[in-house]
Motif scaffolding. Structure first.
Motif, short mmCIF file in Angstrom:
data_model
loop_
_atom_site.label_atom_id
_atom_site.label_comp_id
_atom_site.label_asym_id
_atom_site.label_seq_id
_atom_site.Cartn_x
_atom_site.Cartn_y
_atom_site.Cartn_z
N VAL A 155 59.87 -5.08 -0.49
CA VAL A 155 59.97 -6.40 -1.10
C VAL A 155 58.61 -6.94 -1.55
O VAL A 155 58.40 -7.20 -2.73
N ALA A 156 57.71 -7.12 -0.61
CA ALA A 156 56.45 -7.82 -0.92
C ALA A 156 55.57 -7.03 -1.89
O ALA A 156 55.04 -7.60 -2.86
N ARG A 157 55.40 -5.74 -1.65
CA ARG A 157 54.50 -4.98 -2.52
C ARG A 157 55.02 -4.91 -3.97
O ARG A 157 54.26 -5.11 -4.92
N PRO A 158 56.31 -4.63 -4.17
CA PRO A 158 56.80 -4.67 -5.56
C PRO A 158 56.62 -6.03 -6.22
O PRO A 158 56.26 -6.11 -7.40
N LEU A 159 56.89 -7.11 -5.49
CA LEU A 159 56.70 -8.44 -6.05
C LEU A 159 55.25 -8.68 -6.45
O LEU A 159 54.96 -9.22 -7.53
N ILE A 160 54.33 -8.32 -5.58
CA ILE A 160 52.91 -8.54 -5.86
C ILE A 160 52.46 -7.72 -7.06
O ILE A 160 51.77 -8.23 -7.97
N LEU A 204 46.51 -8.31 -9.67
CA LEU A 204 45.14 -8.28 -9.14
C LEU A 204 45.11 -8.24 -7.62
O LEU A 204 44.07 -7.94 -7.02
N LEU A 205 46.24 -8.53 -6.96
CA LEU A 205 46.33 -8.45 -5.50
C LEU A 205 46.93 -7.13 -5.03
O LEU A 205 47.23 -6.97 -3.85
N ALA A 206 47.09 -6.18 -5.95
CA ALA A 206 47.73 -4.91 -5.60
C ALA A 206 46.94 -4.10 -4.58
O ALA A 206 47.50 -3.22 -3.92
N GLY A 207 45.66 -4.38 -4.42
CA GLY A 207 44.85 -3.64 -3.46
C GLY A 207 44.94 -4.15 -2.04
O GLY A 207 44.39 -3.53 -1.13
N VAL A 208 45.66 -5.26 -1.82
CA VAL A 208 45.83 -5.80 -0.46
C VAL A 208 46.88 -4.95 0.25
O VAL A 208 48.05 -4.97 -0.10
#
Length: 325
Positions: free
Chosen positions: A178-183, A189-193
């Motif tokens: 859920v969270a990673r696809p949304l980000i 730009l937050l994909a590296g978190v």
């Protein structure tokens, strides 16, 4: 990764070993540090976490100034165990009671701003097993040594443990599904978190008190997105804390958690001007469970409550607790 993300990754990602205790003590100066554990029915684990922080980072080395457990209406011995281990225990509903009662982890985190006195606040989940104080020192490293960093997320490996079975990398199902696809879709730009929903993170009070807090399961995502909106990508850092083992929830419970995370993302897309919704989202979640007579239908309200920035609360200055000894 996007070039901007790759650049951030190289500059803002570190490991716990990069932040030895003597380096942090030298950088601490007059900075006051609070460690906060939001806890509800965590008598089995909270004592070991509090005890380790007190022994290693208060008594052996004067890094942490206070350890505060925000007790979220526990029905077990969480408060007693935490106090015996050396924490200051604060009942969630006793903080700013004139504002009424809301439930959820985010409520405890928000109220901790009024119940602590630190300039830097480290949040640690109270259900961790095999806790190491490296979690705390790692999160503090970037904050104590770089004034341009305002918020630090912990990242780690998360095994999925089911009885005697262990699946390496199997934890964090809501993050991956859920969270990673949304980000990646809306905030690339937050994909590296690496662990956007992780419960171990730290921030400067001056930044945290400017942010609203979602009271439910979306609190971690909400804070990350709001920090990004308020202070920009370079104000965020992440530290590899190694390994994180904690209790796991049922798939049904994860469905409710996922719903609140999606609702939190929706609210930030709208608030930050990233979409123009034609109508509001539904907050009803329908789930099914097979029973003796067929399928039982369960409908629950997964609406996301929210508290305003603490700095805007009239009673905050009066309620805010001075640093405890």
């Amino acid at each position: 990764m996007l070039p901007e993300v790759a650049s951030w990754w190289r500059r803002r990602t570190s490991e716990t070993a990069d932040w030895p205790l003597d380096t942090l003590l030298a950088a601490k100066g007059s900075t006051r540090i609070s460690v906060v554990l939001p806890a509800r029915d965590e008598e089995e684990t909270v004592g070991a976490i509090v005890g380790a922080v007190r022994a290693e980072l208060v008594e052996q080395a004067p890094l942490v100034d206070e350890i505060v457990v925000i007790d979220s209406c526990s029905t077990d011995r969480t408060a007693e165990v935490a106090a015996a281990a050396g924490a200051e225990v604060v009942a969630q509903d006793a903080v700013l009671p004139e504002l009424g009662r809301m439930s959820g982890k985010g409520e405890a985190l928000w109220k901790s701003l009024a119940a602590t006195g630190g300039d830097l606040i480290v949040f640690v989940d109270a259900d961790l097993r095999g806790f190491s104080t490296g979690y705390v020192t790692g999160l503090l490293g970037p904050l104590l040594t770089d004034p341009s960093v305002g918020y630090v997320k912990g990242c780690y490996d998360r095994p999925l443990i089911d009885g005697e079975n262990r699946v390496e990398g199997g934890g964090g199902r809501v993050t991956e599904l859920v969270a990673r696809p949304l980000i990646n879709l809306h905030w690339p730009l937050l994909a590296g978190v690496m662990q956007p929903l992780g419960g171990e993170y730290a921030g400067r009070r001056a930044l945290l008190e400017r942010l609203p807090f979602v009271t439910g399961y979306g609190v971690e995502l909400g804070l990350l997105l709001d920090v990004f909106q308020d202070a920009g990508l370079d104000a965020i850092a992440q530290v590899d804390l190694g390994r994180r083992v904690h209790s796991h929830q049922t798939t049904e419970a994860l469905g409710a958690m996922s719903s609140q995370i999606m609702l939190t993302a929706w609210s930030r897309l709208q608030r930050h001007g990233r979409m123009l919704p034609l109508e509001g989202p539904s907050t009803a979640l329908t789930q099914f469970r097979r029973g003796p007579g067929g399928h039982d239908v369960r409908v629950s309200d997964v609406a996301v409550g929210e508290r305003p920035p603490m700095a805007d609360v009239p009673g905050y200055a009066r309620e805010r607790r001075p640093m405890l000894s």
